[in-house]
Design a protein around this motif. Structure first.
Motif, PDB file in Angstrom:
ATOM      1  N   LEU A 181      16.564  19.048  37.819  1.00 56.28           N
ATOM      2  CA  LEU A 181      17.110  18.045  38.722  1.00 56.28           C
ATOM      3  C   LEU A 181      16.459  16.671  38.528  1.00 56.28           C
ATOM      4  CD1 LEU A 181      17.432  20.333  41.844  1.00 56.28           C
ATOM      5  CD2 LEU A 181      19.324  19.231  40.651  1.00 56.28           C
ATOM      6  N   THR A 182      15.150  16.644  38.318  1.00 58.71           N
ATOM      7  CA  THR A 182      14.484  15.359  38.084  1.00 58.71           C
ATOM      8  C   THR A 182      14.853  14.787  36.721  1.00 58.71           C
ATOM      9  OG1 THR A 182      12.510  16.539  37.271  1.00 58.71           O
ATOM     10  CG2 THR A 182      12.502  15.847  39.580  1.00 58.71           C
ATOM     11  N   ALA A 183      15.379  15.628  35.826  1.00 60.07           N
ATOM     12  CA  ALA A 183      15.763  15.151  34.495  1.00 60.07           C
ATOM     13  C   ALA A 183      16.822  14.055  34.578  1.00 60.07           C
ATOM     14  CB  ALA A 183      16.286  16.309  33.648  1.00 60.07           C
ATOM     15  N   VAL A 184      17.687  14.093  35.600  1.00 63.64           N
ATOM     16  CA  VAL A 184      18.742  13.081  35.722  1.00 63.64           C
ATOM     17  C   VAL A 184      18.128  11.683  35.812  1.00 63.64           C
ATOM     18  CG1 VAL A 184      20.663  12.253  37.141  1.00 63.64           C
ATOM     19  CG2 VAL A 184      20.296  14.714  36.853  1.00 63.64           C
ATOM     20  N   ALA A 185      17.133  11.527  36.703  1.00 68.16           N
ATOM     21  CA  ALA A 185      16.495  10.217  36.876  1.00 68.16           C
ATOM     22  C   ALA A 185      15.505   9.915  35.754  1.00 68.16           C
ATOM     23  CB  ALA A 185      15.784  10.158  38.223  1.00 68.16           C
ATOM     24  N   LEU A 186      14.815  10.923  35.257  1.00 71.84           N
ATOM     25  CA  LEU A 186      13.805  10.691  34.221  1.00 71.84           C
ATOM     26  C   LEU A 186      14.436  10.373  32.872  1.00 71.84           C
ATOM     27  CD1 LEU A 186      11.150  13.401  35.172  1.00 71.84           C
ATOM     28  CD2 LEU A 186      10.866  10.914  35.246  1.00 71.84           C
ATOM     29  N   GLN A 187      15.590  10.954  32.567  1.00 73.45           N
ATOM     30  CA  GLN A 187      16.275  10.622  31.314  1.00 73.45           C
ATOM     31  C   GLN A 187      16.723   9.163  31.318  1.00 73.45           C
ATOM     32  OE1 GLN A 187      19.382  13.559  31.023  1.00 73.45           O
ATOM     33  NE2 GLN A 187      18.073  15.041  29.990  1.00 73.45           N
ATOM     34  N   ARG A 188      17.131   8.651  32.473  1.00 78.55           N
ATOM     35  CA  ARG A 188      17.488   7.231  32.561  1.00 78.55           C
ATOM     36  C   ARG A 188      16.276   6.355  32.289  1.00 78.55           C
ATOM     37  NH1 ARG A 188      18.379   5.156  36.961  1.00 78.55           N
ATOM     38  NH2 ARG A 188      18.094   6.797  38.502  1.00 78.55           N
ATOM     39  N   ARG A 189      15.091   6.875  32.538  1.00 79.91           N
ATOM     40  CA  ARG A 189      13.853   6.132  32.299  1.00 79.91           C
ATOM     41  C   ARG A 189      13.295   6.385  30.906  1.00 79.91           C
ATOM     42  NH1 ARG A 189      14.602   6.867  37.607  1.00 79.91           N
ATOM     43  NH2 ARG A 189      13.522   5.515  39.117  1.00 79.91           N
ATOM     44  N   GLY A 190      14.052   7.122  30.090  1.00 80.32           N
ATOM     45  CA  GLY A 190      13.645   7.377  28.715  1.00 80.32           C
ATOM     46  C   GLY A 190      12.505   8.354  28.567  1.00 80.32           C
ATOM     47  N   VAL A 191      12.320   9.250  29.547  1.00 81.59           N
ATOM     48  CA  VAL A 191      11.221  10.217  29.497  1.00 81.59           C
ATOM     49  C   VAL A 191      11.727  11.509  28.854  1.00 81.59           C
ATOM     50  CG1 VAL A 191       9.516  11.492  30.848  1.00 81.59           C
ATOM     51  CG2 VAL A 191      10.251   9.222  31.601  1.00 81.59           C
ATOM     52  N   PRO A 192      11.176  11.925  27.708  1.00 81.09           N
ATOM     53  CA  PRO A 192      11.641  13.144  27.035  1.00 81.09           C
ATOM     54  C   PRO A 192      11.159  14.406  27.754  1.00 81.09           C
ATOM     55  CG  PRO A 192       9.782  12.201  25.857  1.00 81.09           C
ATOM     56  CD  PRO A 192      10.115  11.237  26.949  1.00 81.09           C
ATOM     57  N   LEU A 193      11.683  15.543  27.329  1.00 79.72           N
ATOM     58  CA  LEU A 193      11.411  16.816  28.003  1.00 79.72           C
ATOM     59  C   LEU A 193       9.922  17.142  28.061  1.00 79.72           C
ATOM     60  CD1 LEU A 193      12.282  19.486  29.290  1.00 79.72           C
ATOM     61  CD2 LEU A 193      12.648  20.396  26.978  1.00 79.72           C
ATOM     62  N   ARG A 194       9.213  17.017  26.953  1.00 79.27           N
ATOM     63  CA  ARG A 194       7.788  17.361  26.941  1.00 79.27           C
ATOM     64  C   ARG A 194       7.005  16.532  27.954  1.00 79.27           C
ATOM     65  NH1 ARG A 194       5.759  20.360  22.661  1.00 79.27           N
ATOM     66  NH2 ARG A 194       7.275  20.857  21.008  1.00 79.27           N
ATOM     67  N   GLU A 195       7.322  15.245  28.031  1.00 84.60           N
ATOM     68  CA  GLU A 195       6.625  14.369  28.972  1.00 84.60           C
ATOM     69  C   GLU A 195       7.014  14.715  30.413  1.00 84.60           C
ATOM     70  OE1 GLU A 195       4.070  11.341  30.307  1.00 84.60           O
ATOM     71  OE2 GLU A 195       4.233  12.478  28.442  1.00 84.60           O
TER      72      GLU A 195
END
Length: 268
Positions: A181-195
């Motif tokens: 669920l946090t991936a939606v907002a974090l992907q917009r911030r350019g944060v990859p899966l490992r991070e």
């Protein structure tokens, strides 16, 4: 314990946000309803044809004396159907987020603007975002499957398997649900899966406080569809905390972030 309660608070804040913005909630329901219809059709097909599939896969049991062939194939049919339901439960969130990527990304941006005045964007074309989301969702499902096999095996350990392991299973499910669920907002911030995983591990109680209650809610049939928009909104608020953006906004303005005029505007 403070982070644990904060995670639960973000879950409630997300539901309250969509309650105040009902048009966004309505648009956010569409991906869940589409995914639910597809999963329902698949489960019905599995229920109708699981026995035939098991019979086709076990021709060696044709010559077995009664009732052993029937008992053996019946047990395999139950296992196949149960495994299908478990896979549906595990993958529902990931598939819904993938189907609803444009909807949930827009909803997440609206949440960011309503509390912080700005909304980070990835700058990637939609097809690229969908490809990254699909690839990373598959990687998460593989991790969940590995944990599932391990916990299933440990479930046979006397006493521990019936007490500690189920609780640990909910924690593992809650952690990975929080990640999805946090991936939606974090992907917009350019944060990859490992991070993303590193960030959530650094504040495990925050992730568990958000994800475990949501996992319990998702066990209730159809509830996942209706709480998903609020879960995405709450996850966006959690990400702002995780990235230190909430504190930065308060330091800059001397109080909570501003609410924008378009908070109640429809998506699209």
């Amino acid at each position: 314990m403070r982070d644990l309660m904060a995670g639960l608070t973000y879950l409630g804040k997300g539901q309250r946000w969509v309650a105040r913005n009902r048009r966004q909630w309505g648009f956010g329901l569409l991906p869940g309803l589409i995914t639910l219809a597809g999963y329902a059709a698949a489960v019905v097909c599995l229920a109708l044809y699981a026995g035939d599939a098991v019979g086709w896969a076990t021709p060696f049991a044709d010559g077995w004396a009664s009732p052993w062939a029937g008992l053996f194939r019946g047990a395999l049919t139950v296992l196949l159907f149960g495994g299908g339901l478990l896979l549906a439960l595990i993958s529902f969130t990931a598939v819904t987020l993938l189907v609803g990527q444009p909807f949930y990304e827009e909803l997440s941006e609206r949440v960011d603007r309503s509390v912080g005045g700005d909304a980070p964007e990835s700058g990637l074309p939609l097809w690229r975002e969908l490809w990254i989301a699909a690839r990373e969702s598959l990687a998460v499902l593989v991790r969940v499957a590995v944990w599932g096999v391990l916990l299933f095996a440990l479930g046979f350990v006397p006493v521990v398997g019936q007490t500690v392991i189920p609780a640990l299973g909910f924690c593992v499910s809650g952690f990975f649900l929080a990640e999805e669920l946090t991936a939606v907002a974090l992907q917009r911030r350019g944060v990859p899966l490992r991070e993303r995983l590193r960030l959530l591990r650094s504040r495990k109680l925050l992730a568990l406080g958000f994800g475990v209650p949501l996992t319990l809610l998702f066990l209730v049939p159809f509830v996942a569809v209706f709480v998903m928009p609020g879960a995405v909104a709450g996850a966006t608020l959690l990400v702002r905390d995780l990235m230190g953006e909430e504190a930065a906004a308060e330091d800059a303005s001397g109080g909570p972030g501003p609410r924008t005029e378009d908070e109640g505007a429809p998506l699209g």
